[in-house]
Design a protein around this motif. Structure first.
Motif, PDB file in Angstrom:
ATOM      1  N   MET A   1      10.211  -1.610 -40.640  1.00 33.52           N
ATOM      2  CA  MET A   1       9.969  -3.007 -40.388  1.00 33.52           C
ATOM      3  C   MET A   1       8.480  -3.284 -40.576  1.00 33.52           C
ATOM      4  N   ILE A   2       8.179  -4.458 -41.054  1.00 33.45           N
ATOM      5  CA  ILE A   2       6.784  -4.855 -41.240  1.00 33.45           C
ATOM      6  C   ILE A   2       6.176  -5.147 -39.869  1.00 33.45           C
ATOM      7  N   VAL A   3       5.061  -4.518 -39.579  1.00 35.76           N
ATOM      8  CA  VAL A   3       4.357  -4.736 -38.312  1.00 35.76           C
ATOM      9  C   VAL A   3       3.218  -5.728 -38.543  1.00 35.76           C
ATOM     10  N   CYS A   4       2.450  -5.502 -39.591  1.00 34.63           N
ATOM     11  CA  CYS A   4       1.308  -6.368 -39.921  1.00 34.63           C
ATOM     12  C   CYS A   4       1.655  -7.186 -41.160  1.00 34.63           C
ATOM     13  N   VAL A   5       1.952  -8.455 -40.943  1.00 27.12           N
ATOM     14  CA  VAL A   5       2.323  -9.335 -42.040  1.00 27.12           C
ATOM     15  C   VAL A   5       1.111  -9.614 -42.929  1.00 27.12           C
ATOM     16  N   CYS A   6      -0.056  -9.774 -42.340  1.00 24.24           N
ATOM     17  CA  CYS A   6      -1.261 -10.094 -43.109  1.00 24.24           C
ATOM     18  C   CYS A   6      -1.603  -9.000 -44.126  1.00 24.24           C
ATOM     19  N   ARG A   7      -1.442  -7.746 -43.718  1.00 27.10           N
ATOM     20  CA  ARG A   7      -1.815  -6.607 -44.571  1.00 27.10           C
ATOM     21  C   ARG A   7      -0.616  -5.855 -45.133  1.00 27.10           C
ATOM     22  N   HIS A   8       0.593  -6.331 -44.843  1.00 25.43           N
ATOM     23  CA  HIS A   8       1.834  -5.724 -45.349  1.00 25.43           C
ATOM     24  C   HIS A   8       1.937  -4.242 -44.986  1.00 25.43           C
ATOM     25  N   VAL A   9       1.763  -3.946 -43.698  1.00 28.93           N
ATOM     26  CA  VAL A   9       1.842  -2.567 -43.202  1.00 28.93           C
ATOM     27  C   VAL A   9       3.098  -2.439 -42.350  1.00 28.93           C
ATOM     28  N   ASN A  10       3.886  -1.401 -42.632  1.00 31.45           N
ATOM     29  CA  ASN A  10       5.116  -1.221 -41.868  1.00 31.45           C
ATOM     30  C   ASN A  10       4.959  -0.149 -40.785  1.00 31.45           C
ATOM     31  N   ASP A  11       5.966  -0.067 -39.936  1.00 31.56           N
ATOM     32  CA  ASP A  11       5.934   0.871 -38.815  1.00 31.56           C
ATOM     33  C   ASP A  11       5.903   2.315 -39.280  1.00 31.56           C
ATOM     34  N   LYS A  12       6.542   2.613 -40.394  1.00 26.40           N
ATOM     35  CA  LYS A  12       6.567   3.986 -40.893  1.00 26.40           C
ATOM     36  C   LYS A  12       5.173   4.458 -41.302  1.00 26.40           C
ATOM     37  N   ALA A  13       4.378   3.579 -41.893  1.00 22.06           N
ATOM     38  CA  ALA A  13       3.021   3.949 -42.301  1.00 22.06           C
ATOM     39  C   ALA A  13       2.145   4.230 -41.080  1.00 22.06           C
ATOM     40  N   ILE A  14       2.287   3.408 -40.046  1.00 15.93           N
ATOM     41  CA  ILE A  14       1.516   3.607 -38.813  1.00 15.93           C
ATOM     42  C   ILE A  14       1.939   4.905 -38.137  1.00 15.93           C
ATOM     43  N   ALA A  15       3.250   5.133 -38.051  1.00 17.72           N
ATOM     44  CA  ALA A  15       3.769   6.342 -37.412  1.00 17.72           C
ATOM     45  C   ALA A  15       3.317   7.595 -38.155  1.00 17.72           C
ATOM     46  N   GLN A  16       3.365   7.568 -39.479  1.00 15.75           N
ATOM     47  CA  GLN A  16       2.950   8.730 -40.262  1.00 15.75           C
ATOM     48  C   GLN A  16       1.466   9.037 -40.052  1.00 15.75           C
ATOM     49  N   ALA A  17       0.643   8.000 -40.057  1.00  9.48           N
ATOM     50  CA  ALA A  17      -0.793   8.202 -39.836  1.00  9.48           C
ATOM     51  C   ALA A  17      -1.043   8.766 -38.438  1.00  9.48           C
ATOM     52  N   ALA A  18      -0.331   8.245 -37.444  1.00  7.67           N
ATOM     53  CA  ALA A  18      -0.491   8.732 -36.066  1.00  7.67           C
ATOM     54  C   ALA A  18      -0.082  10.190 -35.954  1.00  7.67           C
ATOM     55  N   ARG A  19       1.034  10.557 -36.581  1.00  2.00           N
ATOM     56  CA  ARG A  19       1.495  11.949 -36.530  1.00  2.00           C
ATOM     57  C   ARG A  19       0.518  12.903 -37.214  1.00  2.00           C
ATOM     58  N   CYS A  20      -0.237  12.374 -38.169  1.00 10.38           N
ATOM     59  CA  CYS A  20      -1.234  13.197 -38.868  1.00 10.38           C
ATOM     60  C   CYS A  20      -2.552  13.270 -38.090  1.00 10.38           C
ATOM     61  N   GLY A  21      -2.600  12.628 -36.919  1.00  7.80           N
ATOM     62  CA  GLY A  21      -3.769  12.726 -36.068  1.00  7.80           C
ATOM     63  C   GLY A  21      -4.770  11.592 -36.189  1.00  7.80           C
ATOM     64  N   ALA A  22      -4.421  10.534 -36.915  1.00  7.72           N
ATOM     65  CA  ALA A  22      -5.346   9.403 -37.053  1.00  7.72           C
ATOM     66  C   ALA A  22      -5.474   8.664 -35.731  1.00  7.72           C
ATOM     67  N   SER A  23      -6.697   8.291 -35.401  1.00  5.65           N
ATOM     68  CA  SER A  23      -6.908   7.460 -34.222  1.00  5.65           C
ATOM     69  C   SER A  23      -6.501   6.030 -34.568  1.00  5.65           C
ATOM     70  N   PHE A  24      -6.372   5.181 -33.558  1.00  8.18           N
ATOM     71  CA  PHE A  24      -6.017   3.789 -33.858  1.00  8.18           C
ATOM     72  C   PHE A  24      -7.137   3.115 -34.633  1.00  8.18           C
ATOM     73  N   ASP A  25      -8.376   3.472 -34.335  1.00 10.89           N
ATOM     74  CA  ASP A  25      -9.506   2.930 -35.101  1.00 10.89           C
ATOM     75  C   ASP A  25      -9.401   3.315 -36.572  1.00 10.89           C
ATOM     76  N   ASP A  26      -9.004   4.552 -36.848  1.00  9.95           N
ATOM     77  CA  ASP A  26      -8.812   5.002 -38.233  1.00  9.95           C
ATOM     78  C   ASP A  26      -7.754   4.159 -38.935  1.00  9.95           C
ATOM     79  N   ILE A  27      -6.669   3.892 -38.237  1.00  6.30           N
ATOM     80  CA  ILE A  27      -5.583   3.099 -38.814  1.00  6.30           C
ATOM     81  C   ILE A  27      -6.069   1.683 -39.098  1.00  6.30           C
ATOM     82  N   GLN A  28      -6.844   1.129 -38.192  1.00  9.99           N
ATOM     83  CA  GLN A  28      -7.374  -0.212 -38.428  1.00  9.99           C
ATOM     84  C   GLN A  28      -8.295  -0.237 -39.644  1.00  9.99           C
TER      85      GLN A  28
END
Length: 72
Positions: A1-28
């Motif tokens: 599902m799309i989480v960020c409509v402005c930047r077209h980022v979905n939940d899977k992309a956020i989850a994958q980055a988090a599992r790889c150890g990215a901080s929330f600041d990194d994701i932003q």
């Protein structure tokens, strides 16, 4: 599902980055999540917290440690 409509980022992309150890600041910084209108930030943080390696179930459900245990 799309989480960020402005930047077209979905939940899977956020989850994958988090599992790889990215901080929330990194994701932003990398994906732009929560940097335009801000409406998605709380949902994105929730996904990040659920998938972050530092949020393991063992840490959340851990019982008392030896420091906090009382011995008689």
């Amino acid at each position: 599902m799309i989480v960020c409509v402005c930047r077209h980022v979905n939940d899977k992309a956020i989850a994958q980055a988090a599992r790889c150890g990215a901080s929330f600041d990194d994701i932003q910084i990398d994906m732009g999540v929560g940097t335009q209108c801000g409406q998605c930030e709380s949902a994105a943080r929730g996904i990040w917290m659920q998938c972050s390696p530092s949020q393991s179930i063992a840490q959340i459900s851990r019982g008392p440690t030896t420091e906090s245990a009382t011995y008689t």
